[in-house]
Motif scaffolding. Structure first.
Motif, PDB file in Angstrom:
ATOM      1  N   LYS A 202      64.895  79.972   1.538  1.00 60.86           N
ATOM      2  CA  LYS A 202      64.547  79.217   0.302  1.00 60.86           C
ATOM      3  C   LYS A 202      65.436  79.713  -0.785  1.00 60.86           C
ATOM      4  CE  LYS A 202      59.614  78.134   1.312  1.00 60.86           C
ATOM      5  NZ  LYS A 202      58.198  78.259   0.893  1.00 60.86           N
ATOM      6  N   PRO A 203      66.995  79.314  -0.507  1.00 61.78           N
ATOM      7  CA  PRO A 203      67.650  79.641  -1.804  1.00 61.78           C
ATOM      8  C   PRO A 203      67.701  78.793  -3.093  1.00 61.78           C
ATOM      9  CG  PRO A 203      68.863  78.723  -0.028  1.00 61.78           C
ATOM     10  CD  PRO A 203      67.559  78.789   0.439  1.00 61.78           C
ATOM     11  N   HIS A 227      74.436  71.411   1.308  1.00 62.57           N
ATOM     12  CA  HIS A 227      73.942  72.386   1.999  1.00 62.57           C
ATOM     13  C   HIS A 227      72.289  72.674   1.838  1.00 62.57           C
ATOM     14  CE1 HIS A 227      78.148  73.591   2.089  1.00 62.57           C
ATOM     15  NE2 HIS A 227      77.783  74.088   3.234  1.00 62.57           N
ATOM     16  N   GLY A 228      71.618  71.548   1.163  1.00 64.81           N
ATOM     17  CA  GLY A 228      70.090  71.474   0.808  1.00 64.81           C
ATOM     18  C   GLY A 228      69.686  72.572  -0.203  1.00 64.81           C
ATOM     19  N   GLY A 336      62.871  70.199   3.840  1.00 67.91           N
ATOM     20  CA  GLY A 336      62.131  70.058   2.807  1.00 67.91           C
ATOM     21  C   GLY A 336      62.247  70.651   1.456  1.00 67.91           C
ATOM     22  N   TRP A 337      62.930  71.865   1.604  1.00 67.24           N
ATOM     23  CA  TRP A 337      63.153  72.720   0.370  1.00 67.24           C
ATOM     24  C   TRP A 337      63.769  71.847  -0.832  1.00 67.24           C
ATOM     25  CZ3 TRP A 337      61.332  76.389  -2.197  1.00 67.24           C
ATOM     26  CH2 TRP A 337      61.932  77.020  -2.929  1.00 67.24           C
ATOM     27  N   ASP A 340      61.891  68.225  -1.621  1.00 69.48           N
ATOM     28  CA  ASP A 340      60.615  68.333  -2.472  1.00 69.48           C
ATOM     29  C   ASP A 340      60.962  68.591  -3.918  1.00 69.48           C
ATOM     30  OD1 ASP A 340      59.192  67.845  -0.397  1.00 69.48           O
ATOM     31  OD2 ASP A 340      58.630  69.804   0.157  1.00 69.48           O
ATOM     32  N   ALA A 341      62.096  69.749  -4.057  1.00 70.94           N
ATOM     33  CA  ALA A 341      62.441  69.904  -5.398  1.00 70.94           C
ATOM     34  C   ALA A 341      62.859  68.887  -6.241  1.00 70.94           C
ATOM     35  CB  ALA A 341      63.627  71.050  -5.228  1.00 70.94           C
ATOM     36  N   ARG A 342      63.693  68.028  -5.449  1.00 75.98           N
ATOM     37  CA  ARG A 342      64.360  66.679  -6.410  1.00 75.98           C
ATOM     38  C   ARG A 342      63.362  65.797  -6.397  1.00 75.98           C
ATOM     39  NH1 ARG A 342      68.382  65.143  -9.639  1.00 75.98           N
ATOM     40  NH2 ARG A 342      68.494  62.792  -9.397  1.00 75.98           N
ATOM     41  N   ALA A 343      62.302  65.804  -5.722  1.00 73.20           N
ATOM     42  CA  ALA A 343      61.217  64.780  -5.927  1.00 73.20           C
ATOM     43  C   ALA A 343      60.079  65.125  -7.103  1.00 73.20           C
ATOM     44  CB  ALA A 343      60.337  64.681  -4.604  1.00 73.20           C
ATOM     45  N   ASP A 344      59.822  66.396  -7.072  1.00 66.53           N
ATOM     46  CA  ASP A 344      59.368  67.223  -8.297  1.00 66.53           C
ATOM     47  C   ASP A 344      59.880  66.653  -9.444  1.00 66.53           C
ATOM     48  OD1 ASP A 344      57.226  67.989  -6.470  1.00 66.53           O
ATOM     49  OD2 ASP A 344      58.104  70.098  -6.337  1.00 66.53           O
TER      50      ASP A 344
END
Length: 541
Positions: A202-203, A227-228, A336-337, A340-344
């Protein structure tokens, strides 16, 4: 080659050679020879209405361009008025040069008219304070100040100018400006970082500070997207990477989303690029303290960094971003790291109507997003009114935000003046609270005098809303010292020769904004707001 000149004229010649295009200031008898040197100079002398405005304009220029902004003020009261910009530049790590006229050398220590101790005043908030006691060294002192302001952790440099030294006749010339190297990360630095990235699930990248350009911003965002890895911006460094990248996930600091606060705590690797884990970013030294921490920052001392530090990479943000983008990183974040961050972020930055009386700022921001250019420069000072542009407006161009990270009120209008002069082809929009505007709103006159063009969205709720909000939490039902009596802001703008219009309903904003933008003048749109509205709403509240 040296020629016969004066120290005051040599200062101007050195500024010209360094590429300085503007100086901002209020004139004073203590530096008349510098003003004489500016007569006929290629440097534009922007005459401001207050030294605080001059300092903030120079601060904005230092924030938005590759050179320090330059301000000139007189001794005593003038220096005192400019102090706010020095404190802001120091805490914000922004390059700025302040020239301060001083009393004659022979009058020192006698409590002469407007005497003060320049080192005692500025020594704790400037990178360097120097007094020009040797006229022949004027060019070298100026060159050293520019280099110091830009190197390492950027910041302000204050130069004292005794009025008698300025007029000394000297045989001296300008010096070759020292080049600023963009320090590259070493192969071993990158290799060590790659090992940490490969071990992380979870970087997070946290970006901020100065020195970004469009190429490096897009390079870092592109690497993160491939790289997500989510990218979060430090407080009021929202223009460090483009928001249209699917790696951008919002910001930290005041008014950050709860999702990003949680994400900062969950991260197992934090890579700070251009910033450090400081007070505001970490919610008062409480969040993100235990993750493996890498700081990419030219400051050898990492001033303000708190908590764990596993690796320090002393590289320029642009050089680092391009170098990282060229690597074949093996990072494999958890499923999803990033998504999910982009969706939030998308949810958090989608405006929900605020309700209440007056103009609905959430609706206004949605309209403004359609009206503003992609490279528009946004400016604001401090106060609750800044929550709406910070949350809803998009920054897709580097150097598109000038706002005080230290929370100084009064910067928004001077910053808009400077932005419009530095980038005459770009749209400039300032979002101002009524209290913040009236601290330096007189700089509309400066804009009129020098051809500045921008549109001010003036949010008028008749209170110092941030402090009132704190009062309601700590002393409910006992408001004290936070009420304001305001003028007709649209009429005020027109009195300066600018464009002014009152907008009472959000649905009338689009047409009013177009009229303001097309006026070709400094423009103020007066937006009355419900004083009970404290901050933007989200879909969940």
């Amino acid at each position: 080659m040296s020629t016969s000149t004066t120290a005051g004229h040599l200062i101007v010649a050195q500024l010209e050679r360094a590429g300085i295009q503007r100086v901002y200031g209020v004139p004073g008898e203590s530096f008349l020879d510098v003003l004489d040197g500016l007569h006929g100079s290629s440097i534009e002398t922007v005459v401001t209405r207050h030294e605080g405005g001059a300092g903030f304009m120079a601060l904005a220029e230092g924030r938005l361009t590759e050179l320090p902004g330059v301000a000139m003020v007189t001794r005593g009261p003038g220096a005192a008025n400019a102090f706010i910009a020095i404190h802001t530049a120091h805490q914000d790590a922004t390059p700025l040069i302040l020239f301060v006229g001083l009393i004659p050398v022979a009058d020192r220590g006698r409590e002469s008219f407007q005497e003060f101790d320049i080192n005692a005043w500025f020594g704790s908030t400037a990178k360097k304070v120097v007094t020009l006691d040797d006229a022949a060294s004027a060019a070298r002192v100026v060159d050293d100040a520019i280099f110091t302001a830009l190197s390492g952790r950027p910041g302000p440099v204050v130069i004292g100018l005794p009025e008698d030294v300025l007029v000394h006749a000297i045989e001296a010339g300008t010096v070759e400006p020292r080049a600023m190297a963009r320090t590259e990360p070493t192969p071993s630095d990158l290799a060590a970082l790659e090992q940490r990235l490969a071990a992380a699930r979870k970087p997070l990248l946290v970006v901020g500070g100065e020195g970004w350009d469009q190429e490096s911003s897009e390079a870092l965002a592109g690497w993160a997207s491939r790289h997500g890895v989510p990218v979060l911006a430090d407080f009021r460094a929202y223009d460090a990477v483009p928001h249209n990248s699917d790696a951008y996930a919002g910001y930290l600091g005041y008014a950050r989303s709860d999702d990003n606060a949680r994400r900062l705590d969950e991260a197992d690797l934090l890579v700070f690029v251009g910033c450090v884990r400081a007070d505001v970013l970490s919610d008062g030294y409480r969040r993100g303290l235990d993750a493996v921490s890498v700081v990419v920052n030219l400051d050898a001392d990492l001033l303000g960094h708190f908590g764990r530090l596993d690796q320090h990479i002393p590289a320029h943000v642009a050089s680092f971003s391009r170098a990282l983008a060229a690597t074949a990183s093996a990072v494999q974040p958890a499923a999803g790291w990033l998504a999910d961050a982009r969706a939030d972020y998308e949810k958090f930055s989608s405006a929900q109507p605020d309700g209440g009386t007056g103009v609905d700022l959430a609706v206004v921001m949605e309209i403004l997003k359609q009206e503003m250019d992609d490279d528009a420069v946004i400016t604001y000072g401090a106060g609750n009114h800044t929550l709406w542009p910070a949350r809803y407006l998009k920054h897709n161009s580097a150097n598109s935000l000038a706002a005080p990270r230290n929370g100084a009120m009064g910067m928004g209008i001077p910053a808009a003046v400077a932005a419009s002069l530095a980038y005459p082809g770009r749209q400039v929009i300032s979002v101002a609270g009524d209290g913040c505007f009236l601290m330096n709103g007189q700089e509309l006159a400066t804009a009129m005098g020098h051809g500045g063009r921008f549109v001010v969205l003036l949010v008028d709720n008749g209170i110092f809303a941030t402090i009132r909000e704190h009062q309601e939490g700590h002393y409910p039902g006992r408001p004290s010292g936070t009420h304001m009596t305001n003028p007709d802001f649209a009429a005020l703008a027109r009195s300066y020769g600018g464009y002014g219009e009152r907008v009472d309903k959000a649905e009338d904003f689009a047409a009013a904004f177009r009229r303001a933008a097309e006026s070709g003048l400094p423009a103020v749109l007066h937006l009355p707001q419900d004083p009970a509205t404290r901050s933007p709403k989200t879909a969940s509240n």
